[in-house]
Design an enzyme around this catalytic site. Structure first.
Site, PDB file in Angstrom:
ATOM      1  N   GLY A 204       0.829  -1.195   0.000  1.00 45.06           N
ATOM      2  CA  GLY A 204       0.000   0.000   0.000  1.00 45.06           C
ATOM      3  C   GLY A 204       0.863   1.243   0.000  1.00 45.06           C
ATOM      4  N   SER A 205       0.318   2.323   0.501  1.00 41.33           N
ATOM      5  CA  SER A 205       1.006   3.616   0.448  1.00 41.33           C
ATOM      6  C   SER A 205       2.187   3.656   1.411  1.00 41.33           C
ATOM      7  CB  SER A 205       0.034   4.743   0.794  1.00 41.33           C
ATOM      8  OG  SER A 205      -0.280   4.727   2.178  1.00 41.33           O
ATOM      9  N   VAL A 208       1.141   4.842   5.116  1.00 33.95           N
ATOM     10  CA  VAL A 208       0.550   3.783   5.945  1.00 33.95           C
ATOM     11  C   VAL A 208       1.581   2.707   6.242  1.00 33.95           C
ATOM     12  CG1 VAL A 208      -1.224   1.992   6.029  1.00 33.95           C
ATOM     13  CG2 VAL A 208      -1.769   4.250   5.113  1.00 33.95           C
ATOM     14  N   GLY A 209       2.379   2.345   5.245  1.00 32.30           N
ATOM     15  CA  GLY A 209       3.387   1.310   5.440  1.00 32.30           C
ATOM     16  C   GLY A 209       4.396   1.667   6.514  1.00 32.30           C
ATOM     17  N   GLU A 226       5.699  -3.412   0.865  1.00 33.82           N
ATOM     18  CA  GLU A 226       5.912  -2.924  -0.497  1.00 33.82           C
ATOM     19  C   GLU A 226       5.040  -1.689  -0.623  1.00 33.82           C
ATOM     20  OE1 GLU A 226       5.237  -1.761  -3.998  1.00 33.82           O
ATOM     21  OE2 GLU A 226       4.039  -3.594  -4.168  1.00 33.82           O
ATOM     22  N   CYS A 260       1.759   0.469  -8.523  1.00 36.82           N
ATOM     23  CA  CYS A 260       2.909   0.956  -7.752  1.00 36.82           C
ATOM     24  C   CYS A 260       4.163   1.002  -8.612  1.00 36.82           C
ATOM     25  CB  CYS A 260       3.128   0.083  -6.516  1.00 36.82           C
ATOM     26  SG  CYS A 260       3.293  -1.673  -6.867  1.00 36.82           S
TER      27      CYS A 260
END
Length: 456
Positions: A204-205, A208-209, A226, A260
């Site tokens: 994800g983003s 957030v990661g 990732e 991504c």
């Protein structure tokens, strides 16, 4: 688990009862010994059977991907095919012969290595690859003997529910794979913070990661992230310019740039910049833009009308800064392209420090600028907070090898665009694009297992 089903524009609206969270975790823990104790060949056969079932349901999955996230038909079918290959790949792990097997001691002169499953793992997957992203995590986790609690994106719950149903039909025991459905993120946060979850894999983003990484590491869990990217393409003066333009156009605007690994910035050597821009205009204009149900469509809608408005703002701000926009004559497929449709957009002669060259917008916007040579281009590629993927177009193999050696990214493509992975090679990012070991290949096995040295 209590699930409520109601009608929604994008499909199902499922909700796991929050009160059942602890029971889901405990049921998974209880299922661990039997699943871990099953011969690896038996676990692999379940994955192979799941691959067969997904292949049979190819058109059903493709239509779900169109309805839930607007993925064009060609890409939707390709994602199903990729998911089947991923399952078949991990189902073949017992035959790889490159790594030790879970529960078996590898033979080394000074002793051996015993691989053990992490235990109970949490997976959090994105909306843009509703099938293949979960499958590559689930397959690596299950074949190595882990139990999985999986929180899919709220935007693609029907796809997730069908995957879970087919896994049961393939022979997966109860509580070995349990989805958490929600419209918000409360259950995802609980999954990340729970010390009973030994490992967390997230896609994800970056924002957030990074939060997830910090939470998991604070409780000494294993983490694999990732995250975002600002993926660059370099076009050398000796490149096949027409080929470069076509591959970059597809890499930037396939699925409306919502990957991504999509190309979002291009560095072209100054002496061929004008010729390349002319060919890029032709290549982008030839892409089908519109109805995702058409096999001709490459760039369909973005994920929502809100996202389209956000991209409108990016475009208007760039124009207000005086950045020139490349003229395109788009090939429209189907009827209306209003609503959540945002047309492929190319800006050129973009200042190197402009937001268009530095920020991830996750949409069909491409920024192009000029460089003096390969040294200059590599410096520009590496001057980024991200390091997911990059590509170089050149007919000089020495230049290609140099670029691969010096680019600060997880994946380098040579004479091809950045989207797309090889199932046998690791996929991960540097800097703000990744944390922990990568996915796929041996790195996936490394993440989902722990090793014990056995001496004597």
């Amino acid at each position: 688990m209590t699930v409520a089903l109601s009608s929604a524009r994008t499909g199902a609206n499922l909700q796991t009862d929050p009160a059942s969270f602890d029971r889901i975790i405990e049921n998974g823990r209880k299922a661990r010994p039997e699943w871990r104790g099953m011969p690896v060949e038996a676990r692999a056969r379940i994955l192979a059977r799941l691959a067969e079932l997904i292949s049979v349901e190819k058109e059903r999955f493709a239509q779900l991907l169109i309805r839930e996230v607007g993925k064009p038909l060609g890409e939707a079918r390709a994602e199903v095919d990729a998911s089947v290959r991923l399952l078949e790949y991990f189902a073949g792990w017992p035959l790889w012969g490159r790594t030790a097997q879970v529960g078996a001691v590898s033979s080394l002169p000074e002793g051996g290595v015993l691989l053990k499953p992490q235990g109970l793992v949490g997976l959090i997957t994105p909306w843009n690859y509703p099938l293949s992203s979960p499958v590559q995590k689930i397959a690596g986790a299950l074949v190595t003997g882990n139990v999985v609690v999986w929180r899919p994106s709220p935007l693609c719950q029907e796809t997730s529910a069908l995957v879970t149903d087919l896994a049961v039909r393939a022979g997966l025991p109860d509580h070995v794979l349990t989805p958490l459905y929600e419209q918000g993120s409360d259950l995802a946060r609980r999954l990340v913070a729970d010390p009973r979850v030994q490992a967390v894999s997230f896609t994800g983003s970056t924002a957030v990661g990074q939060q997830i990484r910090q939470t998991v590491l604070q409780r000494q869990g294993a983490i694999q992230c990732e995250m975002g990217g600002k993926n660059a393409a370099v076009v050398a003066a000796d490149a096949d310019l027409r080929h470069a333009a076509r591959r970059i156009a597809y890499g930037a605007f396939g699925f409306a740039g919502q990957k991504c690994t999509a190309v979002s910035r291009v560095y072209v050597e100054r002496e061929v910049a004008d010729a390349f821009l002319g060919l890029l205009s032709e290549a982008v204009s030839a892409l089908g833009f519109g109805d995702p149900q058409s096999e001709r469509t490459v760039a369909g809608p973005v994920i929502s009308s809100d996202k389209r408005r956000e991209l409108d703002g990016v475009r208007e701000a760039a124009l207000a800064r005086g950045i020139p926009q490349l003229r395109l004559e788009l090939t429209t497929v189907g009827g209306s392209t209003g609503g959540a449709f945002f047309a492929p957009t190319v800006f050129h002669d973009v200042p190197r420090d402009d937001d268009l060259m530095r920020e991830e917008f996750f949409g069909p916007i491409l920024a192009v600028t000029q460089v003096s040579d390969l040294t200059d281009a590599i410096a520009c590629v590496n001057d980024s907070d991200y390091g997911l993927a990059a590509c170089v177009f050149t007919t000089d193999r020495a230049k290609a090898r140099r670029f691969a050696a010096e680019a600060e990214v997880g994946t380098v493509k040579i004479n091809d665009s950045t989207p797309g992975l090889s199932v046998g090679l690791p996929a991960g990012g540097w800097k703000g694009s990744g944390a922990g070991v990568g996915e796929l290949g041996d790195e996936s096995i490394r993440f989902f297992t722990r090793s014990t040295a056995v001496i004597g």
